[in-house]
Motif scaffolding. Structure first.
Motif, short mmCIF file in Angstrom:
data_model
loop_
_atom_site.label_atom_id
_atom_site.label_comp_id
_atom_site.label_asym_id
_atom_site.label_seq_id
_atom_site.Cartn_x
_atom_site.Cartn_y
_atom_site.Cartn_z
N SER A 343 0.83 -1.21 0.00
CA SER A 343 0.00 0.00 0.00
C SER A 343 0.87 1.26 0.00
N VAL A 344 0.26 2.36 -0.40
CA VAL A 344 0.97 3.64 -0.40
C VAL A 344 1.39 4.02 1.02
N PRO A 345 0.51 3.89 2.03
CA PRO A 345 0.95 4.20 3.39
C PRO A 345 2.14 3.35 3.85
N TYR A 346 2.15 2.08 3.48
CA TYR A 346 3.28 1.23 3.89
C TYR A 346 4.56 1.73 3.24
N LEU A 347 4.51 2.05 1.95
CA LEU A 347 5.70 2.55 1.27
C LEU A 347 6.16 3.86 1.89
N LYS A 348 5.21 4.75 2.17
CA LYS A 348 5.57 6.04 2.77
C LYS A 348 6.29 5.87 4.10
N LEU A 349 5.86 4.90 4.87
CA LEU A 349 6.41 4.70 6.21
C LEU A 349 7.68 3.86 6.19
N LYS A 350 7.72 2.82 5.36
CA LYS A 350 8.73 1.78 5.51
C LYS A 350 9.75 1.70 4.38
N ALA A 351 9.59 2.48 3.33
CA ALA A 351 10.58 2.46 2.26
C ALA A 351 11.80 3.28 2.67
N ILE A 352 12.94 2.65 2.71
CA ILE A 352 14.18 3.36 3.03
C ILE A 352 14.62 4.20 1.83
N SER A 353 14.60 3.59 0.64
CA SER A 353 15.07 4.28 -0.55
C SER A 353 14.66 3.50 -1.79
N VAL A 354 14.83 4.12 -2.96
CA VAL A 354 14.67 3.42 -4.23
C VAL A 354 15.81 3.82 -5.17
N LEU A 355 16.22 2.86 -5.97
CA LEU A 355 17.21 3.10 -7.03
C LEU A 355 16.45 3.19 -8.34
N VAL A 356 16.75 4.22 -9.14
CA VAL A 356 15.98 4.46 -10.35
C VAL A 356 16.83 5.20 -11.38
N HIS A 357 16.46 5.08 -12.64
CA HIS A 357 17.12 5.83 -13.70
C HIS A 357 16.79 7.31 -13.52
N LYS A 358 17.78 8.16 -13.68
CA LYS A 358 17.58 9.59 -13.43
C LYS A 358 16.55 10.20 -14.37
N GLU A 359 16.39 9.64 -15.58
CA GLU A 359 15.41 10.18 -16.51
C GLU A 359 13.98 9.83 -16.12
N ALA A 360 13.83 8.95 -15.14
CA ALA A 360 12.49 8.60 -14.66
C ALA A 360 11.98 9.59 -13.63
N LEU A 361 12.84 10.49 -13.16
CA LEU A 361 12.45 11.46 -12.15
C LEU A 361 11.62 12.59 -12.76
N LEU A 362 10.83 13.23 -11.92
CA LEU A 362 10.06 14.40 -12.34
C LEU A 362 11.00 15.50 -12.81
N LYS A 363 10.56 16.28 -13.76
CA LYS A 363 11.39 17.34 -14.33
C LYS A 363 11.87 18.32 -13.25
N ASN A 364 10.97 18.74 -12.38
CA ASN A 364 11.35 19.69 -11.33
C ASN A 364 12.33 19.08 -10.33
N THR A 365 12.16 17.78 -10.06
CA THR A 365 13.10 17.11 -9.16
C THR A 365 14.49 17.05 -9.75
N ARG A 366 14.57 16.68 -11.03
CA ARG A 366 15.88 16.63 -11.69
C ARG A 366 16.55 18.01 -11.67
N LYS A 367 15.73 19.06 -11.85
CA LYS A 367 16.28 20.41 -11.83
C LYS A 367 16.83 20.75 -10.45
N GLU A 368 16.07 20.42 -9.41
CA GLU A 368 16.51 20.70 -8.05
C GLU A 368 17.77 19.93 -7.69
N LEU A 369 17.85 18.68 -8.18
CA LEU A 369 19.01 17.83 -7.87
C LEU A 369 20.17 18.04 -8.82
N LYS A 370 19.95 18.87 -9.85
CA LYS A 370 20.97 19.16 -10.85
C LYS A 370 21.41 17.89 -11.58
N LEU A 371 20.43 17.08 -11.96
CA LEU A 371 20.71 15.83 -12.68
C LEU A 371 20.37 15.96 -14.16
#
Length: 371
Positions: A343-371
């Motif tokens: 569930s979304v609540p479980y992921l919000k609470l218990k997900a430590i991290s995720v590994l993902v391709h940088k192009e999969a990130l939101l445009k604004n996130t990539r801008k903020e992270l300078k990716l």
């Protein structure tokens, strides 16, 4: 008599409405290799990351390649041993690791198919590292003693144990009629390993910056990009919508994480802990403050790594992440074919991290992270 009948009918209707068994429907399903088992090993980090890379090869090339999980493990153990010995045993040494350890291994040692390096010796058909882990721990503890002069042969001792239990290193091999080295095989897959990033969400560090997460299995001091919680989740959703999968590190020690039922949820009421595994119940609202609190009091730890490959929804329209596990798919002990519907609540609470391709990130996130 008529009144009694109506009352019983109403009660029966009320019960049927309130007691709803889960009925799941696929919303998003991204192609990946089948569920397999890590056996009696603590190598979920490699199974998670390797499955993720297999899905990336499918996404990039359309080619299905069953990669060797144990090749990555074989090349990571010497690094873990070095870390433990050179820090004179002041850190943890064990079977655990994180997603970036497979990326680091592949950058140096390449990749090989499962058929070339199964990591099994003799007639073994299942992975079991219990004895190997014991022997490795004895060796590194012996050589981590600062009162004893370090024998330069200690690394050979480590490699001898790994070769004996997992198999010797791969230098060159033939796959589908062509000769490869592990590095040239990696090139053939078209994976660009520098394109993968790990994102997380914790309030004790600044947002939109990298930080080293202080968890026991981060022996290699890997860096994480820190995001606000809602943005962290939004990027996971965005990746899936765009056809990217994600490798997941999460806490699975909760009573409401069940491989048997294939479900991971966070009940609003503790009294629903058992019934929520089979019936829809209200879930807790997760705030960044509560997530951080659970991390700092050790209720949330980096227990297990898996692979997010899609989404499903229940009959009420509530969304869940389809998470590929590595505990096999044998019925009746494993539900949902070896996948966990989280569930979304479980992921919000218990997900430590995720590994993902940088192009999969939101445009604004990539801008903020300078990716």
């Amino acid at each position: 008599m008529k009144t009694t009948f109506i009352t019983l009918a109403f009660l029966a209707f009320s019960f049927s409405v309130s007691a709803q068994k889960y009925e799941f429907q696929t919303v998003k399903d991204i192609e990946a290799e089948p569920v397999i088992s890590q056996g009696n090993t603590g190598t979920c980090w490699s199974f998670s990351s390797t499955s993720f890379l297999e899905a990336e090869i499918i996404r990039i090339t359309g080619k299905k390649i069953d990669l060797s999980e144990m090749y990555n493990v074989r090349h990571t153990y010497p690094k873990k041993a070095w870390n433990y010995v050179m820090r004179q045993g002041k850190i943890q040494f064990g079977e655990g690791g994180l997603n970036h350890d497979v990326i680091n291994s592949a950058k140096i040692a390449g990749l090989v198919p499962q058929s070339i390096y199964p990591g099994l010796i003799g007639n073994a058909s299942k992975h079991d590292h219990s004895k190997m882990a014991e022997e490795l721990e004895i060796v590194v503890k012996k050589h981590a003693n600062p009162e004893v002069k370090l024998d330069p042969k200690w690394k050979a001792e480590v490699n001898e144990i790994l070769d004996r239990y997992m198999g010797a290193n791969v230098i060159e091999f033939t796959f589908e009629g062509k000769k490869y080295t592990p590095k040239s095989f990696l090139e053939m897959t078209q994976l660009k390993l520098d394109d993968y990033v790990t994102i997380s969400s914790f309030t004790h560090e600044s947002f939109y910056k990298t930080f080293i997460l202080d968890i026991p299995d981060n022996f290699s001091n890997g860096s994480f990009y820190n995001l606000p919680l809602e943005e962290f989740v939004a990027n996971i959703d965005n990746a899936l919508e765009k056809g990217y999968t994600l490798a997941l590190d999460a806490d699975v020690s909760e009573k409401t994480f069940s491989g048997k039922y294939g479900i991971a949820v966070v009940p609003e009421n503790e009294s629903d802990e058992k019934i929520i595994l089979t019936e829809i119940k209200a879930e807790k609202r997760i705030t960044p403050e509560f997530r951080q609190q659970e991390f700092e009091n050790f209720n949330t730890t980096d227990d297990h790594l898996m692979h997010i490959v899609g989404k499903v929804k229940d009959q009420k329209g509530t969304m869940y992440y389809k998470v590929k596990n590595s505990w096999g798919n044998d019925q009746p002990n494993i539900g949902n074919g070896g996948y966990i519907y989280m569930s979304v609540p479980y992921l919000k609470l218990k997900a430590i991290s995720v590994l993902v391709h940088k192009e999969a990130l939101l445009k604004n996130t990539r801008k903020e992270l300078k990716l």
